[in-house]
Design an enzyme around this catalytic site. Structure first.
Site, PDB file in Angstrom:
ATOM      1  N   TYR A 101       0.853  -1.188   0.000  1.00  0.00           N
ATOM      2  CA  TYR A 101       0.000   0.000   0.000  1.00  0.00           C
ATOM      3  C   TYR A 101       0.887   1.235   0.000  1.00  0.00           C
ATOM      4  O   TYR A 101       1.880   1.294   0.729  1.00  0.00           O
ATOM      5  CB  TYR A 101      -0.882   0.026   1.268  1.00  0.00           C
ATOM      6  CG  TYR A 101      -1.616   1.324   1.481  1.00  0.00           C
ATOM      7  CD1 TYR A 101      -2.936   1.468   1.039  1.00  0.00           C
ATOM      8  CD2 TYR A 101      -1.008   2.417   2.115  1.00  0.00           C
ATOM      9  CE1 TYR A 101      -3.621   2.664   1.217  1.00  0.00           C
ATOM     10  CE2 TYR A 101      -1.686   3.612   2.288  1.00  0.00           C
ATOM     11  CZ  TYR A 101      -2.986   3.735   1.845  1.00  0.00           C
ATOM     12  OH  TYR A 101      -3.661   4.920   2.015  1.00  0.00           O
ATOM     13  N   GLU A 189      -3.404   7.312  -4.204  1.00  0.00           N
ATOM     14  CA  GLU A 189      -3.324   6.107  -3.384  1.00  0.00           C
ATOM     15  C   GLU A 189      -3.273   4.882  -4.296  1.00  0.00           C
ATOM     16  O   GLU A 189      -4.048   4.790  -5.248  1.00  0.00           O
ATOM     17  CB  GLU A 189      -4.547   6.028  -2.470  1.00  0.00           C
ATOM     18  CG  GLU A 189      -4.565   4.811  -1.553  1.00  0.00           C
ATOM     19  CD  GLU A 189      -5.795   4.802  -0.640  1.00  0.00           C
ATOM     20  OE1 GLU A 189      -5.668   5.191   0.534  1.00  0.00           O
ATOM     21  OE2 GLU A 189      -6.876   4.427  -1.104  1.00  0.00           O
TER      22      GLU A 189
END
Lengths: 383, 292
Positions: A101, A189
């Site tokens: 992530y 993101e």
């Protein structure tokens, strides 16, 4: 402006961030043609701006044309949490070894940028943050200094990724940082950013939120805007066409106020005295007669509407301008509900004088915000 | 006394020659504010209703003695205008311009902190500041304000006017009313204002108007608990606001459970502030708090 995944991937590609080869399809035939040209296996992904696509059956792998046709047909037109799927993204399936992530956003408290990187990417990063905050490597970046190569190295090194992934990740996060700053994004993101079995690091998903205030210096964003307007309810569409800050709600008291703060406060006060708002509508600073007429037009289309509460405190907005707009609105729009009006502040005296001549059981003035809310709710309840 | 601006404040208006700048610049002057200069590189040497126009802020500081600036220019020029003001030597910058890109705000804020640590920026996208009877910079409608001893600090402009009005109706005047704005990177925070009001001998109590989003109100609550001796009456807008269509998880991770109206109200109550349920209660609650 929030981008769809496919737009996010196109956006990333502009900053040289690797994404799987793919394209968008709007019909089942397009899905099959596209999948044939990409080569199997492919992943077919519903393009909706809501989480939980996978669980809802909106992401499927197809190993041949038959499966592509089957899944494409199921996904296109499906509704995911009320969002109808009009498009799918078809891309080459990835052989995933590990899922990571990474994101950049503004830390409003620190007034610096915040980078987050984790070796435990994939589904629910919020849960990771709650249960094992140590698994997320956090970095603050001063916008004046930017993200230096040294800092990027140290940050990635501390995140505990597979050693094979480290160098490529260092390069990727620097590109992502440029996509965040040079690109004028509020948020970038990637979840997951993957390490493939053949040792490549790239973005399998893309969440990008662009800063609307910067649209003026990004003419290339126009291509994104056309698609994003298509979603949402009819009232909101009309409001958007007229350039109004409007959010549709379920109640019966239509609300017009100036300034987001006063508009929110008006909603709260209506609720507090037992009513419920039909909408949030901020006509903003400097609103003139035309804006007020537009606002009345939009609110008037609401099927649940019983009464309209106009709450204006003049600062930038001038009370006499708003009053003129209300009069114009009464004349131009066949209003389906009575108006309760409260005006104070800049040019309020002139504004009230203009309205005085039009007062009736359909156009009612009140002195305070609280009394205006009470009156509006009483009318909505048929009292 | 008052905070940040008073009768000695001398204001240059960046954007005085535009229609908005002219309207508010002249309205602020009509209130009694010392508007001593405007700037516009193309119109240097001219004047607006007797207010001299200079090429830049540095000239206005040198020639007209300006110590504060009121920036009311289009968003594309605002970040540069803020830096020009700091470099020109004013100590207090009020920027009402909205829609300045987030990254420009973040860069300017950190540049000021590094290179001009003593220069205060109020805004951007704020209503401005009024110290009733002394100085008004920005959009505050002066007719509802009254000289007195209550400080007001608010993110929202309209709710600042609203609460000023509620206090004045109760006969409670204001020392200063500060709109800090609702943008992502405000130059001046709630805490900055609470600190200044606590230090200002004329201020007897403070009204704080917050809203949903961010964590500034929670941080202010911590500050109130640790440092404020004067009564604070707070109001938070957005209890019933529809949840924003937020994308991604980064924001949620940063704020955690903070950011909701209920959470902010609870934090403020726990810090000893009195929390109003609607703006109309503010006057009564402040009256009681001052007696208490």
């Amino acid at each position: 402006m929030d981008l769809f995944e496919y737009q996010g991937k196109q956006y990333f590609a502009r900053f040289d961030i690797s994404v799987p080869t793919g394209d968008i399809a709007r019909t089942v035939d397009e899905v099959v043609t596209l999948a044939n040209s990409i080569g199997y296996p492919v992943v077919i992904k519903a393009q909706v701006q809501v989480g939980g696509r996978g669980k809802a059956g909106g992401i499927k792998i197809a190993n041949n044309a038959e499966e592509a046709r089957f899944h494409g047909g199921n996904i296109l037109g499906m509704s995911i949490k009320g969002h109808v799927v009009h498009m799918v993204w078809v891309e080459r399936a990835s052989d995933i070894a590990e899922e990571y992530y990474v994101s950049f956003t503004l830390d409003r408290s620190a007034k610096q940028y915040l980078g987050m990187l984790s070796a435990r990417g994939g589904i629910d990063i919020e849960q990771v943050a709650e249960q094992d905050p140590g698994a997320i490597q956090i970095i603050h970046i001063n916008p004046v200094d930017g993200l230096t190569a040294e800092t990027a190295h140290a940050w990635v090194a501390a995140a505990g990724l597979n050693p094979i992934a480290v160098d490529q990740t260092v390069t990727l996060v620097q590109k992502l940082y440029r996509a965040f700053t040079d690109g004028d994004a509020d948020l970038v993101e990637i979840n997951p950013m993957i390490l493939s079995k053949d040792g490549r690091v790239y973005a399998l998903d893309a969440k990008v939120s662009l800063d609307d205030s910067a649209a003026g210096r990004h003419p290339e964003w126009d291509a994104f805007g056309v698609v994003t307007v298509a979603a949402g309810d009819e009232r909101e569409k009309l409001a958007k066409e007229k350039g109004l800050q409007y959010i549709g709600l379920d109640g019966s008291v239509g609300i017009i106020a100036n300034g987001a703060g006063l508009a929110m406060s008006t909603l709260d006060t209506v609720k507090q005295v037992g009513g419920s708002a039909a909408n949030f509508l901020d006509i903003g600073g400097g609103a003139n007669a035309e804006v007020v007429t537009n606002a009345l037009t939009v609110i008037n289309t609401d099927p649940n509407l019983k009464v309209i509460l106009i709450n204006i405190f003049g600062g930038i907005t001038r009370g006499d301008e708003v009053a003129r707009g209300i009069v114009e609105g009464i004349n131009n729009v066949q209003l389906r509900a009575p108006l309760v009006i409260r005006i104070d502040g800049t040019s309020a005296v002139e504004g009230r004088a203009i309205l005085k001549q039009h007062e009736s059981d359909q156009v009612i003035s009140e002195e305070t915000m609280l009394s205006a809310a009470r009156r509006a709710v009483a009318i909505a309840e048929g009292k | 006394m008052a905070i940040f601006v008073d009768q000695n404040t001398k204001v240059v208006v960046q954007g005085l020659t535009g229609s908005q700048g002219r309207f508010y610049g002249l309205r602020n002057r009509a209130y009694g504010t010392q508007i001593v200069a405007g700037t516009n590189p193309k119109k240097a040497g001219t004047d607006v209703e007797g207010i001299p126009v200079y090429a830049g802020v540095a000239d206005a500081v040198r020639e007209a003695g300006a110590n504060t600036t009121f920036i009311i220019v289009p968003s594309a020029f605002a970040a540069d205008a803020i830096m020009e003001a700091a470099e020109g030597g004013v100590g207090f910058i009020v920027c009402v311009t909205e829609h300045i890109p987030m990254h420009d705000q973040a860069r300017v804020y950190n540049l000021l902190r590094r290179d001009f640590p003593n220069t205060r920026l109020l805004g951007p996208n704020c209503a401005g500041i009024i110290s009733p009877g002394k100085c008004n910079i920005g959009f505050n409608p002066p007719e509802v304000a009254k000289e007195g001893s209550i400080g007001i600090v608010s993110r929202s402009g309209t709710l600042a006017y609203q609460s000023t009005y509620e206090l004045t109706r109760k006969g409670l005047g204001q020392s200063s009313v500060v709109g800090i704005g609702g943008d992502p990177v405000p130059g001046t925070s709630f805490i900055d204002c609470l600190q200044a009001f606590e230090a200002d001998p004329e201020t007897k109590g403070v009204i704080m108007i917050g809203e949903i989003g961010g964590t500034q109100e929670e941080e202010a609550a911590d500050y109130i608990k640790a440092n404020m001796t004067k009564p604070v009456v707070a109001y938070i807008a957005g209890v019933t606001a529809p949840a924003g269509r937020k994308m991604g998880h980064a924001g949620a991770i940063v704020t955690g459970n903070k950011g909701t109206a209920a959470g902010k109200m609870k934090a403020l109550e726990a810090a000893g502030a009195v929390v109003a349920q609607n703006p109309t209660q503010l006057g009564d609650l402040m009256e009681q708090a001052l007696k208490g």
